[in-house]
Design an enzyme around this catalytic site. Sequence first.
Site, short mmCIF file in Angstrom:
data_model
loop_
_atom_site.label_atom_id
_atom_site.label_comp_id
_atom_site.label_asym_id
_atom_site.label_seq_id
_atom_site.Cartn_x
_atom_site.Cartn_y
_atom_site.Cartn_z
NE ARG A 249 -3.77 -0.32 0.18
CZ ARG A 249 -4.67 -0.27 -0.79
NH1 ARG A 249 -4.66 -1.17 -1.75
NH2 ARG A 249 -5.57 0.70 -0.81
CD GLU A 278 -1.66 4.15 -6.05
OE1 GLU A 278 -2.83 3.81 -6.33
OE2 GLU A 278 -0.80 3.34 -5.66
CG HIS A 297 -2.29 0.18 -7.22
ND1 HIS A 297 -2.72 1.03 -6.24
CD2 HIS A 297 -2.53 -1.08 -6.74
CE1 HIS A 297 -3.19 0.34 -5.21
NE2 HIS A 297 -3.09 -0.95 -5.50
#
Length: 542
Positions: A249, A278, A297
Amino acid sequence: MSSTGPHTTASESNARNEAPRVLVTDPIDQAGLRRLETAGCDVDVHTDLSNDALRETVSEYDALVVRSGTTLSADVIEASDRLSVIGRAGVGVDNIDIDAVTRQGVLVTNAPTGNTTAVAEHTLALLLSLARDIPTANEALSAGDWEKSSFIGTELSGRTLGVLGFGRIGREVASRAEDLGMEVITHDPYVGEETASAFGATLVDFDDLLERANVISVHVPLTDETYHLLGADEFERLDSDAYLVHPARGGVVDEAALATAVEEGEIAGAAVDVFENEPPAPDNPLLESDDVIVTPHIAAKTDNAMSRVATTIADNVLTALDGDVPESALNAPHTDSIGQTPVELARTLGRLTGELADGAVTAVDVEYQGDIADSDTEPLTATACVGLLDPVLEERVNRVSISRVLEDRDITVTESTTNQSSNFRSMVSLTVETDDGSMRIAGTVTQNDEPYIVRIDGYKVKVRAPDNVIVFYGRDEPGVIGDIGNRLANHDINIAGMYNSRNVVGGETIMVIAVDSPISSELERELHAVENVTDVSAANLT
């Protein structure tokens, strides 16, 4: 204790023959949407809602399905009394205010196993790409440069992999790394040595992992404790030939410190799939280093994983909408290992005790005797407390919110267990203390898997746990039972079961009658007027 009116829940919507409404705010695989629709849900997909729009819309839905793109803050959650479940299509829930959700009585469930294989494989793909410098070699050859002598790789066999976080994904990474000939060590404060050993790893403390590992793979959730868990001080302690792989994470790793460590040669390289913000800013230093591999991701993104995650979270949402707790619930105990009959018994004991006890509850004690003492009793205690308090409070009380409700009201809850039971194979006893006295009710589950009430205060009874029950206190005199039966018959109330108990002839007595229909207030007043009846409590225990 008396009811002040129920709150709206998804189960009540179902009772009114309304289709549960589900809002999906991030893209999920069509297989999950089909699963929800086939089950009869009214599904809306809106993947472009602002926070304000979501706050205005959420009150129309029984369930939310999100991924990491939706932030569920307290103001969004508190905008809906209808919402009963949030399904996170994935693992991490740092985008959900769990405390606010729990206070609101909303269950949160995720899909922790659906993408395990995908993330583990991506972790190994990043590590192998680092060790053999595959992205740079590909870029060079694609540009027309045959720089064969420039790319000298590193073998992973014989290296020590430090797995930081040994949950499902960490364990899968460890198993695969062992097959590559790597020595595997791990640090996880919630894992024991036997669990680590079963997956080929040696459990070590955090400092030992930094000292011994020359490859670190990160698999911990983002919490207050893990924020920037790896920073400048930690990178300085690693070998200069060490690699870091980070598919967990964003925020667990200090990105600026990592970029500096790579640039200054404190470690050999890194591979990062997640970022604190992000998408990352164009000037993020990790994007500019030749010794850092970055991916957007995508560790969990395979066709197989996305389908599994979507169908898993759909099934979990459907379970919650049906009033049960799925196994992957994050803020409520699930009951799969216990069975529904003990849960039904616990709820009935709570509801009946709440109807019979006078005054405000100050303490609850639950005793488990016999075989049931070997079960996970936490869900049963929570269910009993929900049954006790839900009918008398205006706010939502369920297995999600019950711990907060008890804490807010300074209600002490204690549990005790013993494998000995003198009269039954299993027995659950619920004792409730109030500011006006106490009440103790006990029940059992028979060999035929049926719940029975077997004690009310000092009286022995034996009544199958009913939907509707009337409890009479009075004097042991002839004619009482007949008078009660006549009055019930006059109101077309059918008796499903009855038990009369007394301690001495002609003394105080208790009678418990299970009936097929709810009792009206008019009938309850008539029953109070029966000669030699001193008190009557009628309860709907559904």
